[in-house]
Design a protein around this motif. Structure first.
Motif, PDB file in Angstrom:
ATOM      1  N   ILE A 305      32.760  24.891  98.986  1.00 51.77           N
ATOM      2  CA  ILE A 305      31.634  25.924  98.339  1.00 51.77           C
ATOM      3  C   ILE A 305      30.929  25.395  98.093  1.00 51.77           C
ATOM      4  CG2 ILE A 305      31.572  27.992  96.887  1.00 51.77           C
ATOM      5  CD1 ILE A 305      34.309  28.379  96.922  1.00 51.77           C
ATOM      6  N   LEU A 306      29.536  25.653  98.352  1.00 48.22           N
ATOM      7  CA  LEU A 306      28.269  24.981  98.253  1.00 48.22           C
ATOM      8  C   LEU A 306      27.588  26.012  96.946  1.00 48.22           C
ATOM      9  CD1 LEU A 306      26.433  24.278 101.313  1.00 48.22           C
ATOM     10  CD2 LEU A 306      28.026  22.836 100.061  1.00 48.22           C
ATOM     11  N   SER A 307      27.530  27.004  96.914  1.00 53.69           N
ATOM     12  CA  SER A 307      26.957  27.806  95.700  1.00 53.69           C
ATOM     13  C   SER A 307      28.044  28.219  94.891  1.00 53.69           C
ATOM     14  CB  SER A 307      26.222  28.926  96.303  1.00 53.69           C
ATOM     15  OG  SER A 307      25.184  28.679  96.884  1.00 53.69           O
ATOM     16  N   HIS A 308      28.218  27.296  94.200  1.00 54.05           N
ATOM     17  CA  HIS A 308      29.729  27.398  93.268  1.00 54.05           C
ATOM     18  C   HIS A 308      29.398  28.119  91.892  1.00 54.05           C
ATOM     19  CE1 HIS A 308      27.517  24.890  90.025  1.00 54.05           C
ATOM     20  NE2 HIS A 308      26.999  24.607  90.962  1.00 54.05           N
ATOM     21  N   ASP A 309      28.045  28.466  91.463  1.00 58.30           N
ATOM     22  CA  ASP A 309      27.874  29.124  90.250  1.00 58.30           C
ATOM     23  C   ASP A 309      28.402  30.611  90.510  1.00 58.30           C
ATOM     24  OD1 ASP A 309      25.921  29.720  91.977  1.00 58.30           O
ATOM     25  OD2 ASP A 309      24.484  28.896  90.679  1.00 58.30           O
ATOM     26  N   PHE A 310      28.067  31.596  91.288  1.00 56.76           N
ATOM     27  CA  PHE A 310      28.564  32.659  91.548  1.00 56.76           C
ATOM     28  C   PHE A 310      30.057  32.914  91.526  1.00 56.76           C
ATOM     29  CE2 PHE A 310      24.725  35.521  93.220  1.00 56.76           C
ATOM     30  CZ  PHE A 310      23.815  34.835  92.554  1.00 56.76           C
ATOM     31  N   VAL A 311      30.572  32.031  92.306  1.00 53.71           N
ATOM     32  CA  VAL A 311      31.965  31.913  92.452  1.00 53.71           C
ATOM     33  C   VAL A 311      32.734  31.618  90.959  1.00 53.71           C
ATOM     34  CG1 VAL A 311      34.000  30.975  93.745  1.00 53.71           C
ATOM     35  CG2 VAL A 311      31.619  31.255  95.010  1.00 53.71           C
ATOM     36  N   GLU A 312      32.256  30.739  90.298  1.00 50.71           N
ATOM     37  CA  GLU A 312      32.863  30.442  88.951  1.00 50.71           C
ATOM     38  C   GLU A 312      33.013  31.484  88.173  1.00 50.71           C
ATOM     39  OE1 GLU A 312      31.809  25.563  89.500  1.00 50.71           O
ATOM     40  OE2 GLU A 312      30.534  26.988  88.377  1.00 50.71           O
ATOM     41  N   ALA A 313      31.872  32.117  88.110  1.00 58.47           N
ATOM     42  CA  ALA A 313      31.497  33.514  87.308  1.00 58.47           C
ATOM     43  C   ALA A 313      32.584  34.512  87.700  1.00 58.47           C
ATOM     44  CB  ALA A 313      30.356  33.876  87.424  1.00 58.47           C
ATOM     45  N   ALA A 314      32.841  34.630  89.106  1.00 54.17           N
ATOM     46  CA  ALA A 314      33.775  35.675  89.567  1.00 54.17           C
ATOM     47  C   ALA A 314      35.259  35.358  89.120  1.00 54.17           C
ATOM     48  CB  ALA A 314      33.718  35.568  90.939  1.00 54.17           C
ATOM     49  N   PHE A 315      35.646  33.966  89.164  1.00 55.94           N
ATOM     50  CA  PHE A 315      36.773  33.468  88.739  1.00 55.94           C
ATOM     51  C   PHE A 315      36.928  33.518  87.321  1.00 55.94           C
ATOM     52  CE2 PHE A 315      37.650  30.286  92.720  1.00 55.94           C
ATOM     53  CZ  PHE A 315      37.580  31.371  93.483  1.00 55.94           C
ATOM     54  N   MET A 316      36.109  33.387  86.798  1.00 55.09           N
ATOM     55  CA  MET A 316      36.117  33.533  85.067  1.00 55.09           C
ATOM     56  C   MET A 316      36.500  35.111  84.702  1.00 55.09           C
ATOM     57  SD  MET A 316      36.057  31.687  82.142  1.00 55.09           S
ATOM     58  CE  MET A 316      34.936  30.341  82.395  1.00 55.09           C
ATOM     59  N   ARG A 317      35.739  35.848  85.202  1.00 54.19           N
ATOM     60  CA  ARG A 317      35.904  37.403  85.229  1.00 54.19           C
ATOM     61  C   ARG A 317      37.443  37.637  85.655  1.00 54.19           C
ATOM     62  NH1 ARG A 317      35.940  40.005  82.440  1.00 54.19           N
ATOM     63  NH2 ARG A 317      36.054  41.937  83.459  1.00 54.19           N
ATOM     64  N   ARG A 318      38.045  37.172  86.856  1.00 52.13           N
ATOM     65  CA  ARG A 318      39.281  37.407  87.229  1.00 52.13           C
ATOM     66  C   ARG A 318      40.341  37.007  86.312  1.00 52.13           C
ATOM     67  NH1 ARG A 318      41.101  34.551  92.742  1.00 52.13           N
ATOM     68  NH2 ARG A 318      40.567  32.864  91.546  1.00 52.13           N
ATOM     69  N   ALA A 319      40.082  36.213  85.428  1.00 51.45           N
ATOM     70  CA  ALA A 319      40.909  35.509  84.682  1.00 51.45           C
ATOM     71  C   ALA A 319      40.823  36.597  83.291  1.00 51.45           C
ATOM     72  CB  ALA A 319      40.573  34.030  83.969  1.00 51.45           C
ATOM     73  N   GLY A 320      39.806  37.258  83.279  1.00 53.60           N
ATOM     74  CA  GLY A 320      39.748  38.136  82.135  1.00 53.60           C
ATOM     75  C   GLY A 320      38.729  37.909  80.901  1.00 53.60           C
ATOM     76  N   PHE A 321      38.050  36.817  81.266  1.00 53.12           N
ATOM     77  CA  PHE A 321      36.916  36.510  80.534  1.00 53.12           C
ATOM     78  C   PHE A 321      35.446  36.873  80.747  1.00 53.12           C
ATOM     79  CE2 PHE A 321      40.289  33.208  79.559  1.00 53.12           C
ATOM     80  CZ  PHE A 321      40.215  33.153  78.209  1.00 53.12           C
ATOM     81  N   GLU A 322      34.654  37.116  79.720  1.00 49.07           N
ATOM     82  CA  GLU A 322      33.471  38.007  79.892  1.00 49.07           C
ATOM     83  C   GLU A 322      32.513  36.703  80.440  1.00 49.07           C
ATOM     84  OE1 GLU A 322      32.818  39.623  76.168  1.00 49.07           O
ATOM     85  OE2 GLU A 322      34.284  40.982  76.532  1.00 49.07           O
ATOM     86  N   VAL A 323      31.445  37.241  81.214  1.00 49.22           N
ATOM     87  CA  VAL A 323      30.152  36.409  81.548  1.00 49.22           C
ATOM     88  C   VAL A 323      29.018  37.293  81.178  1.00 49.22           C
ATOM     89  CG1 VAL A 323      28.992  35.753  83.472  1.00 49.22           C
ATOM     90  CG2 VAL A 323      31.625  35.521  83.365  1.00 49.22           C
ATOM     91  N   TRP A 324      28.221  36.734  80.338  1.00 49.96           N
ATOM     92  CA  TRP A 324      27.036  37.325  79.621  1.00 49.96           C
ATOM     93  C   TRP A 324      25.777  36.510  80.008  1.00 49.96           C
ATOM     94  CZ3 TRP A 324      27.571  41.793  76.645  1.00 49.96           C
ATOM     95  CH2 TRP A 324      28.412  42.200  76.254  1.00 49.96           C
ATOM     96  N   LEU A 325      24.877  37.501  80.155  1.00 49.42           N
ATOM     97  CA  LEU A 325      23.379  36.945  80.236  1.00 49.42           C
ATOM     98  C   LEU A 325      22.848  37.297  79.059  1.00 49.42           C
ATOM     99  CD1 LEU A 325      20.689  36.008  81.803  1.00 49.42           C
ATOM    100  CD2 LEU A 325      20.516  38.376  82.716  1.00 49.42           C
ATOM    101  N   VAL A 326      22.133  36.300  78.219  1.00 51.01           N
ATOM    102  CA  VAL A 326      21.130  36.579  77.230  1.00 51.01           C
ATOM    103  C   VAL A 326      19.808  36.597  77.502  1.00 51.01           C
ATOM    104  CG1 VAL A 326      20.553  35.713  74.888  1.00 51.01           C
ATOM    105  CG2 VAL A 326      22.873  35.274  75.660  1.00 51.01           C
ATOM    106  N   PRO A 327      19.086  37.723  77.533  1.00 53.32           N
ATOM    107  CA  PRO A 327      17.754  38.067  77.944  1.00 53.32           C
ATOM    108  C   PRO A 327      16.835  37.395  77.009  1.00 53.32           C
ATOM    109  CG  PRO A 327      18.562  39.942  77.276  1.00 53.32           C
ATOM    110  CD  PRO A 327      20.051  39.189  77.068  1.00 53.32           C
ATOM    111  N   ASP A 328      17.166  36.847  76.014  1.00 49.95           N
ATOM    112  CA  ASP A 328      16.164  36.081  75.070  1.00 49.95           C
ATOM    113  C   ASP A 328      15.227  35.234  76.039  1.00 49.95           C
ATOM    114  OD1 ASP A 328      14.884  35.431  72.899  1.00 49.95           O
ATOM    115  OD2 ASP A 328      16.380  33.757  72.477  1.00 49.95           O
TER     116      ASP A 328
END
Length: 668
Positions: A305-328
């Motif tokens: 997998i080349l574009s790892h970031d989107f996939v890691e976020a998806a796997f983190m959500r699959r495990a029940g953890f949150e992924v947040w964007l801070v718009p500051d």
């Protein structure tokens, strides 16, 4: 705040807000696209639909969904910013003064990078952090995948100098892998397996990232305060380049990105995305759930997998953890390619990586919004061939109508009276107005937010220059878009045809493009524009005005690429306070320090910066200020990818059965 010192978050309130916000967002997006497509259908159906027109309508709807999603996100962000923020978003300012509970590794993966720029950036980041009392909680790892021995030697020398200057032995480390397996994702995974057990969090930087000490500490505080957060993404703003092309991107991003980030955070909440850098990871769940499997099939769509970031976020959500964007929008920066050619080369890698996400969509256990993020990554490049196909279909329809003429007495119709052609001028004007509004209003929203803030308005050069800069940016965006559309179309087609991308170091710095190089890269774009325009002028000359922006961008691609790559043009506009950004008007301390270091050609540590706390040695004495080891003792954190499992028809039937058992009187 709860007894553990965490910020109390009403999970039920967030879930309820997420439901109605997403329902509103997706309803407005799909409905707007449906209305526009209905108007287009009415225009085309006035004189009869054909298979070509039907295909064009389907593509039109998909593409209008794409652009209306961006519009409604921008509008949400505009409203949020007008109201002073979103009460449910993560706010670093709410945690000011809170002591840090965890240990944090700052990690920078590098690959054949310009050592002077990397070292200067790290020096700035470390100096900024050194001013804060929380500095003792941080260590820095330079994770090299460099293959060129002369660059590797320069990297180690720069590390030794940086460590000695900051008296940071045992705090700043350098590691070069013998084999760069799995590229950047493998580089980070190697760090986790070797030293992840010594840290609670890792802040990931790119080679061109700059973050202030306050921004680093704020990310760590947010992680401490929100134990269910697995990834928190800061907003990186592009800075530091002087070519016209780069300054166009920097101006547009600085004007709109904070607003768009606020809009994304508003409807995504804790199910956001990860962009691969300027973000903090919670290491234990990252190690347990985010190692990347190999995709089934061969490259380019299968394999690593080349574009790892989107996939890691998806796997983190699959495990029940949150992924947040801070718009500051403070304290987090990056750099962008300085010309069209280098920008396209970077997109070539990203295109293959994002298209691989098609293979992840049917993976079991993913959150539905994670699948939307993955599909968005695909469409960010697949939309270009779709736009090209729509333009080709519309041109074909117009040319066929011009060749065959209008059929006043259709074949098989026995009538004395002709069927007169119908025109939908009102619908055409209305549809054109909607399209223009959807495309251009987000930029106006960003400009209005800047105008209402006196300091921000001055940072953009004042109100008049702000709108003049917006006009320049829009003109170049329109003219550069056709070439990028053709670039992306080529990338998608070659990837689907089985041609994988080569992994090269990214070109950084202000690099100008010569006329010959531009011609070699754009020769097919130029030929396409000339041929297309000639055919339209021959068979349907009145239609040329509708295609003129597209054809002009193709025909002028070579001089546009050359002119936009020139630093002289960019600096002339900056001298006249055009395409100006607040970071150029009043540079933050970190960006000013970076410019000073790069201009001097040496790395210096400011006199007022206090040295970082040395790590005690095993015998209780302070560690030597001279660097004596490149890496600390291993404290491993196991990281093992699980074989991917995919949804099947049986899974779909099981889902319907479960749905039916909950809603027995409803029709699925």
């Amino acid at each position: 705040m709860d007894t553990a010192g965490n910020i109390a978050v009403d999970a039920g309130k967030v879930r309820r807000a997420a439901r109605w916000r997403r329902a509103l967002f997706f309803t407005l997006t799909l409905l707007t696209a449906a209305v526009a497509t209905g108007m287009m259908c009415d225009i085309l159906a006035a004189n009869g639909l054909t298979d070509l027109k039907d295909a064009g309508l389907l593509l039109f709807y998909v593409l209008f969904v794409w652009i209306t999603g961006a519009f409604w996100t921008a509008l949400a962000g505009f409203v949020v910013r007008l109201r002073g923020g979103d009460p449910l978003s993560l706010k670093p300012g709410d945690l000011a003064g809170r002591p840090l509970a965890g240990r944090i590794a700052i990690i920078m993966p590098i690959y054949n990078e310009e050592t002077t720029r990397v070292a200067a950036g790290l020096d700035v980041i470390w100096s900024s952090l050194a001013r804060l009392p929380e500095q003792a909680a941080f260590d820095l790892f330079i994770l090299s995948d460099t293959r060129k021995l002369e660059i590797a030697a320069a990297e180690e020398a720069a590390w030794r100098e940086l460590t000695a200057r900051h008296h940071a032995c045992g705090r700043i480390f350098y590691r070069r892998r013998a084999e760069n397996l799995s590229r950047k994702a493998g580089n980070i995974a190697d760090f986790v397996r070797a030293w992840g057990g010594a840290y609670d969090y890792a802040i990931v930087l790119d080679a061109d990232s700059i973050m202030s000490g306050e921004a680093l500490v704020n990310l760590a505080r947010l992680m401490d305060a929100h134990p269910q957060a697995g990834i928190i993404q800061a907003l990186p703003l592009p800075v530091g380049r002087e070519t016209l092309f780069a300054r166009l991107i920097q101006f547009a991003a600085r004007l709109s990105s904070p607003m768009l980030a606020s809009g994304l955070a508003w409807w995504q909440l804790g199910e956001g995305n990860y962009w691969g850098h300027n973000a903090i990871l919670r290491l234990k769940p990252f190690a347990a759930h985010c190692d990347l499997p190999r995709l089934r099939g061969a490259p380019p769509l299968g394999g690593e997998i080349l574009s790892h970031d989107f996939v890691e976020a998806a796997f983190m959500r699959r495990a029940g953890f949150e992924v947040w964007l801070v718009p500051d929008d403070s304290g987090s920066w990056e750099e962008v390619p300085s010309n069209v050619i280098d920008y396209a080369a970077r997109d070539r890698r990203w295109a293959q990586g994002n298209l691989q996400h098609l293979g992840l969509l049917p993976m079991r256990g993913l959150n539905w919004l994670s699948r939307v993020h993955l599909l968005t990554g695909v469409l960010s490049y697949a939309s270009s061939p779709l736009w090209l196909l729509v333009l080709l279909l519309s041109s074909t329809v117009v040319i066929l109508d011009a060749i065959h003429g209008y059929q006043y007495f259709p074949q098989g119709a026995y009538t004395l009276f002709p069927t007169w052609p119908q025109y939908r001028d009102g619908e055409i004007v209305a549809l054109l107005s909607i399209t223009v509004a959807v495309l251009f209003l987000p930029k106006i929203f960003g400009a209005l937010l800047a105008m209402r803030d006196p300091r921000l308005r001055r940072g953009f050069g004042g109100g008049g220059r702000l709108f003049a800069s917006l006009g320049i940016e829009q003109l170049f965006s329109i003219l550069l878009a056709p070439a990028m559309m053709l670039f992306h179309t080529t990338f998608v087609v070659t990837t689907l045809a089985g041609k994988p991308v080569a992994w090269h170091a990214q070109e950084r710095g202000d690099r100008g493009i010569g006329m010959l190089d531009a011609l070699l890269r754009h020769k097919w774009h130029l030929a396409t524009g000339i041929l297309w325009g000639a055919v339209i002028l021959t068979f349907a000359p009145r239609y040329i005005w509708w295609l003129l922006p597209v054809l002009a961008g193709m025909v002028l691609a070579v001089p546009l690429t050359v002119v936009s790559s020139r630093t002289g043009t960019g600096l002339w506009l900056r001298k006249h306070r055009l395409l100006l950004t607040p970071e150029e008007s009043e540079p933050p301390a970190e960006l000013a320090a970076l410019s000073t270091r790069l201009a001097a050609g040496v790395i210096t540590v400011e006199e007022e910066a206090s040295p970082l706390t040395a790590v005690p040695a095993a015998d209780g004495s302070q560690a030597s200020p001279e660097p004596s080891t490149t890496v600390p003792d291993r404290v491993p954190l196991p990281m093992q990818a699980q074989p991917p499992r995919y949804l099947t028809a049986r899974d779909a039937l099981a889902w319907i059965g479960r749905w039916w058992s909950v809603n027995p009187t409803s029709t699925p």
